[in-house]
Motif scaffolding. Structure first.
Motif, mmCIF file in Angstrom:
data_model
loop_
_atom_site.group_PDB
_atom_site.id
_atom_site.type_symbol
_atom_site.label_atom_id
_atom_site.label_comp_id
_atom_site.label_asym_id
_atom_site.label_seq_id
_atom_site.Cartn_x
_atom_site.Cartn_y
_atom_site.Cartn_z
ATOM 1 N N ARG B 174 -22.812 68.637 -27.877
ATOM 2 C CA ARG B 174 -22.114 68.106 -26.726
ATOM 3 C C ARG B 174 -21.093 68.963 -25.887
ATOM 4 O O ARG B 174 -20.186 68.417 -25.465
ATOM 5 C CB ARG B 174 -21.148 66.879 -27.535
ATOM 6 N N ASN B 175 -21.422 70.172 -26.337
ATOM 7 C CA ASN B 175 -20.742 71.002 -25.451
ATOM 8 C C ASN B 175 -19.133 70.852 -25.596
ATOM 9 O O ASN B 175 -18.546 70.925 -24.629
ATOM 10 C CB ASN B 175 -21.054 71.234 -24.052
ATOM 11 N N LEU B 176 -18.722 70.842 -26.888
ATOM 12 C CA LEU B 176 -17.425 70.551 -27.040
ATOM 13 C C LEU B 176 -16.776 71.814 -27.521
ATOM 14 O O LEU B 176 -17.333 72.738 -27.717
ATOM 15 C CB LEU B 176 -17.181 69.650 -28.389
ATOM 16 N N THR B 177 -15.217 71.742 -27.152
ATOM 17 C CA THR B 177 -14.435 73.158 -27.521
ATOM 18 C C THR B 177 -13.986 72.406 -28.788
ATOM 19 O O THR B 177 -13.508 71.367 -28.764
ATOM 20 C CB THR B 177 -13.634 73.212 -26.385
ATOM 21 N N ALA B 178 -13.514 73.440 -29.731
ATOM 22 C CA ALA B 178 -12.815 72.782 -30.964
ATOM 23 C C ALA B 178 -11.889 74.012 -31.343
ATOM 24 O O ALA B 178 -11.908 75.236 -31.248
ATOM 25 C CB ALA B 178 -13.849 72.694 -31.914
ATOM 26 N N LEU B 179 -10.591 73.360 -31.864
ATOM 27 C CA LEU B 179 -9.779 74.304 -32.436
ATOM 28 C C LEU B 179 -9.495 73.873 -33.913
ATOM 29 O O LEU B 179 -9.144 72.741 -34.131
ATOM 30 C CB LEU B 179 -8.610 74.088 -31.859
ATOM 31 N N LEU B 180 -9.978 74.613 -35.138
ATOM 32 C CA LEU B 180 -9.882 74.465 -36.432
ATOM 33 C C LEU B 180 -8.950 74.817 -37.116
ATOM 34 O O LEU B 180 -8.415 76.037 -36.728
ATOM 35 C CB LEU B 180 -11.388 74.879 -36.873
ATOM 36 N N VAL B 181 -8.202 74.056 -37.999
ATOM 37 C CA VAL B 181 -7.293 74.864 -38.891
ATOM 38 C C VAL B 181 -7.372 74.758 -40.190
ATOM 39 O O VAL B 181 -8.201 73.771 -40.601
ATOM 40 C CB VAL B 181 -5.917 73.851 -38.685
ATOM 41 N N THR B 182 -7.435 75.950 -40.805
ATOM 42 C CA THR B 182 -7.957 75.955 -42.362
ATOM 43 C C THR B 182 -7.228 77.413 -42.918
ATOM 44 O O THR B 182 -6.548 78.195 -42.238
ATOM 45 C CB THR B 182 -9.473 76.438 -42.344
ATOM 46 N N HIS B 183 -7.173 77.310 -44.080
ATOM 47 C CA HIS B 183 -6.680 78.378 -45.010
ATOM 48 C C HIS B 183 -7.804 79.200 -45.598
ATOM 49 O O HIS B 183 -7.577 80.112 -46.597
ATOM 50 C CB HIS B 183 -5.676 77.819 -45.906
ATOM 51 N N ASP B 184 -9.113 78.668 -45.256
ATOM 52 C CA ASP B 184 -10.314 79.274 -45.937
ATOM 53 C C ASP B 184 -11.091 80.303 -45.046
ATOM 54 O O ASP B 184 -11.711 79.894 -43.941
ATOM 55 C CB ASP B 184 -11.284 77.932 -46.645
ATOM 56 N N LEU B 185 -11.109 81.508 -45.376
ATOM 57 C CA LEU B 185 -11.698 82.595 -44.498
ATOM 58 C C LEU B 185 -13.154 82.261 -44.472
ATOM 59 O O LEU B 185 -13.685 82.510 -43.342
ATOM 60 C CB LEU B 185 -11.197 83.856 -45.108
ATOM 61 N N ALA B 186 -13.626 81.958 -45.511
ATOM 62 C CA ALA B 186 -15.259 81.666 -45.473
ATOM 63 C C ALA B 186 -15.730 80.611 -44.461
ATOM 64 O O ALA B 186 -16.461 80.728 -43.620
ATOM 65 C CB ALA B 186 -15.590 81.561 -47.122
ATOM 66 N N GLU B 187 -14.799 79.571 -44.543
ATOM 67 C CA GLU B 187 -14.901 78.169 -43.464
ATOM 68 C C GLU B 187 -14.822 78.855 -41.929
ATOM 69 O O GLU B 187 -15.604 78.487 -41.267
ATOM 70 C CB GLU B 187 -14.049 77.254 -43.925
ATOM 71 N N ALA B 188 -13.601 79.549 -41.868
ATOM 72 C CA ALA B 188 -13.371 80.205 -40.499
ATOM 73 C C ALA B 188 -14.491 80.989 -40.083
ATOM 74 O O ALA B 188 -15.421 80.961 -38.774
ATOM 75 C CB ALA B 188 -12.234 81.037 -40.673
ATOM 76 N N VAL B 189 -15.130 81.792 -40.931
ATOM 77 C CA VAL B 189 -16.395 82.694 -40.310
ATOM 78 C C VAL B 189 -17.665 81.776 -40.059
ATOM 79 O O VAL B 189 -18.491 82.296 -39.266
ATOM 80 C CB VAL B 189 -16.783 83.833 -41.616
ATOM 81 N N ARG B 190 -17.588 80.878 -40.906
ATOM 82 C CA ARG B 190 -18.952 79.913 -40.975
ATOM 83 C C ARG B 190 -18.808 79.232 -39.684
ATOM 84 O O ARG B 190 -20.186 79.135 -39.045
ATOM 85 C CB ARG B 190 -18.962 78.851 -42.084
ATOM 86 N N LEU B 191 -17.673 78.803 -39.101
ATOM 87 C CA LEU B 191 -17.726 77.974 -38.059
ATOM 88 C C LEU B 191 -17.230 78.393 -36.782
ATOM 89 O O LEU B 191 -17.446 77.874 -35.586
ATOM 90 C CB LEU B 191 -16.754 76.854 -38.365
ATOM 91 N N ALA B 192 -16.262 79.455 -36.868
ATOM 92 C CA ALA B 192 -15.678 80.076 -35.708
ATOM 93 C C ALA B 192 -16.178 81.009 -34.763
ATOM 94 O O ALA B 192 -16.735 81.885 -35.279
ATOM 95 C CB ALA B 192 -14.103 80.225 -35.834
ATOM 96 N N ASP B 193 -15.929 80.815 -33.479
ATOM 97 C CA ASP B 193 -16.384 81.953 -32.412
ATOM 98 C C ASP B 193 -15.146 83.089 -32.591
ATOM 99 O O ASP B 193 -15.361 84.115 -32.477
ATOM 100 C CB ASP B 193 -16.621 81.557 -31.176
ATOM 101 N N ARG B 194 -13.833 82.594 -32.717
ATOM 102 C CA ARG B 194 -12.946 83.314 -32.582
ATOM 103 C C ARG B 194 -11.707 82.852 -33.614
ATOM 104 O O ARG B 194 -11.362 81.884 -33.765
ATOM 105 C CB ARG B 194 -11.961 83.098 -31.190
ATOM 106 N N ILE B 195 -11.084 83.709 -34.204
ATOM 107 C CA ILE B 195 -10.315 83.424 -35.292
ATOM 108 C C ILE B 195 -8.864 83.993 -35.111
ATOM 109 O O ILE B 195 -8.770 85.439 -34.640
ATOM 110 C CB ILE B 195 -10.710 84.189 -36.765
#
Lengths: 271, 245
Positions: B174-195
């Motif tokens: 859907r060509n969405l932009t997303a901002l994810l909040v997490t305390h899990d580094l592995a989750e951040a690496v799995r999902l994010a383009d920018r941390i």
């Protein structure tokens, strides 16, 4: 729900067999009591029903039932309004709660019979005295239910609703009201049940007409059959309100609790 | 470059500063992640981006018209069935009942719910299904910015992985932009383009990382390597020390 409305109504009525059986059992015990103690103490069920029928034919029962209903419902509506508004204020504001809670506790502690005497002195032997007694005894119950409902509104649901920019009517209808009803409805049901009892008691002492007045005259005449017939009329009224009004509404409101732990099978038939 | 641009953002609750001088930008179509220990103000930043809180200082510029939240707790209305819960945001927008229920049905399929789950109430659904309903509710309003507040942290490992893949796939489709909040580094690496790594309270930028690898390449081996590489950065390791210990 995929079941049609007709199927649900049929299910509900079919569930009435259980209630019917239980009432018949009680009638059997009553008959046994009559056999043991005689007519003066406990008239036979058949005689009582016959007396109620005769009184109805004489045009005494329906006006009395209407009078009692008017007194009970009038007082109850006033109590709902007063208890609801003050309860909402107490639920929303800590200061209001501290101010109103002790008054509600105090009012609850005063016996209903004391209010009957006071309201007779204040308003004389009229329907107003009866309604006032109902108002003052029922309002604290509605107050407590409403205050609890408002106080326990879920902050995270509110936050979610705000995040979706929900307009105020939707917030009230979809978020606040269903939560409030789960507290308010039991309080209203308890308040309504109390209203009838207090009404009959106040009518009995005030002579303001209604079923209570009929009971008072039966007492003067030492006519146990008539007294029991009036009791039967009250019970009929209570059962009608409970199973034709309260229970269907309760089921409708609680559909979302079906099979919730600890609630029993609310969605199935049976009383 | 349309997207999200945050400059000099600060916020306090009473005397306590929770976020201090935060600046970052997120290009449209990318997934950004605010990573940090509990209490570092991640959710506060997200609330400010979503318009639930007004920043005390700094600016938030974005061109998004429909930001939408997915919370850690699914926050479903217990007295509405799954279908009505999905349609809740649409009701708020004034969409008619028939139309919103039709859209809810389509979304149930997209997030992997069976059609007869639609008539179930939240307490009749499992934790993972509830989170799917919450996700469908967010997607129903056709957002252009997804604000994900630790949406997977209450799920067990297997479910979390499934939901992460689903969200990442939907973001791409859907060509969405997303901002994810997490305390899990592995989750951040799995999902994010920018941390964006935030330091413990008050939240300040401790480190910034860019992960250019496409999502499909991020298997377990990749995530493991990348987590180790990021932790080799002293600023990141120090900011996350509380969590690691």
């Amino acid at each position: 729900m995929s079941r049609s409305r007709a199927a649900r109504i049929l299910d509900y009525v079919w569930g009435g067999w259980g209630a019917g059986a239980s009432l018949l059992l009680l009638t059997a015990l009553w008959e046994a009591g009559h056999g043991a103690y005689g007519t003066l103490v406990l008239p036979a069920p058949r005689d009582t029903f016959a007396a109620l029928w005769t009184m109805s034919e004489a045009g005494k029962v329906l006006p009395a039932v209407l009078e009692t209903s008017r007194n009970a419902l009038g007082g109850f509506l006033a109590a709902t309004l007063a208890g609801g508004v003050l309860g909402a204020a107490a639920g929303a504001s800590d200061m209001m709660r501290r101010l109103l809670q002790p008054i509600a506790t105090l009012l609850l502690g005063i016996p209903a019979i004391a209010w009957v005497v006071l309201s007779l002195l204040w308003f004389g032997g009229t329907g107003l005295a009866v309604m006032f007694t109902v108002l003052i005894t029922t309002a604290p119950i509605v107050f407590a239910g409403t205050a609890q409902g408002v106080r326990t509104l879920d902050g995270s649901l509110r936050r979610m609703a705000l995040a979706f920019r929900v307009p105020a009517p939707v917030l009230l209808w979809d978020v606040y009201l269903p939560h409030m009803l789960s507290y308010l409805f039991p309080a209203l049901a308890a308040g309504l049940a109390l209203s009838w009892k207090v009404t009959v008691m106040a009518e009995l002492l005030s002579g303001a007409g209604g079923i209570g007045d009929g009971l008072a005259s039966a007492r003067v005449q030492v006519d146990t059959v008539k007294a029991m017939a009036w009791v039967l009329a009250v019970v009929g009224l209570l059962l009608a309100v409970e199973y034709l009004l309260l229970e269907p509404v309760r089921r409708h409101l609680q559909v979302w609790r079906r099979e919730m732990p600890g609630t029993g099978a609310a969605g199935t038939g049976g009383f | 470059m349309p997207g999200l641009e945050i400059r000099g953002l600060s916020h306090s609750f009473g005397p306590q500063t929770v976020v201090e001088d935060l600046s970052f930008s997120l290009p449209q179509g990318e997934v950004g992640c605010l990573l940090g220990p509990s209490g570092c103000g991640k959710t506060t930043v997200l609330s400010m981006v979503g318009g639930l809180l007004l920043p005390a200082a700094g600016t938030i510029d974005h061109s998004f018209r429909h930001p939408v939240f997915v919370f850690q707790d699914p926050c479903l209305l217990p007295w509405r069935d799954a279908r009505d819960n999905i349609a809740f945001g649409l009701k708020a927008m004034g969409v008619g009942r028939r139309q919103r229920l039709e859209r809810a049905d389509r979304l149930m399929e997209i997030v992997g719910l069976a059609s007869d789950d639609g008539a179930k109430f939240p307490h009749e659904l499992s934790g993972g299904m509830r989170q799917r309903v919450a996700l469908a509710r967010a997607l129903a309003v056709e957002p252009d910015l997804l604000l994900l507040d630790e949406p997977f942290s209450a799920l067990d490992v297997g479910l979390r992985r499934q939901m992460q893949s689903l969200v990442r796939r939907l973001i791409a489709e859907r060509n969405l932009t997303a901002l994810l909040v997490t305390h899990d580094l592995a989750e951040a690496v799995r999902l994010a383009d920018r941390i964006l790594v935030l330091s413990p309270s008050p939240g300040r930028v401790a480190a910034r990382h860019h992960i250019p690898e496409p999502f499909v390449q991020r298997d377990d081996g990749f995530v493991h390597c990348m987590v180790n590489r990021l932790l080799a950065d002293p600023a990141t390791a120090q900011a996350l020390a509380v969590e690691l210990s």
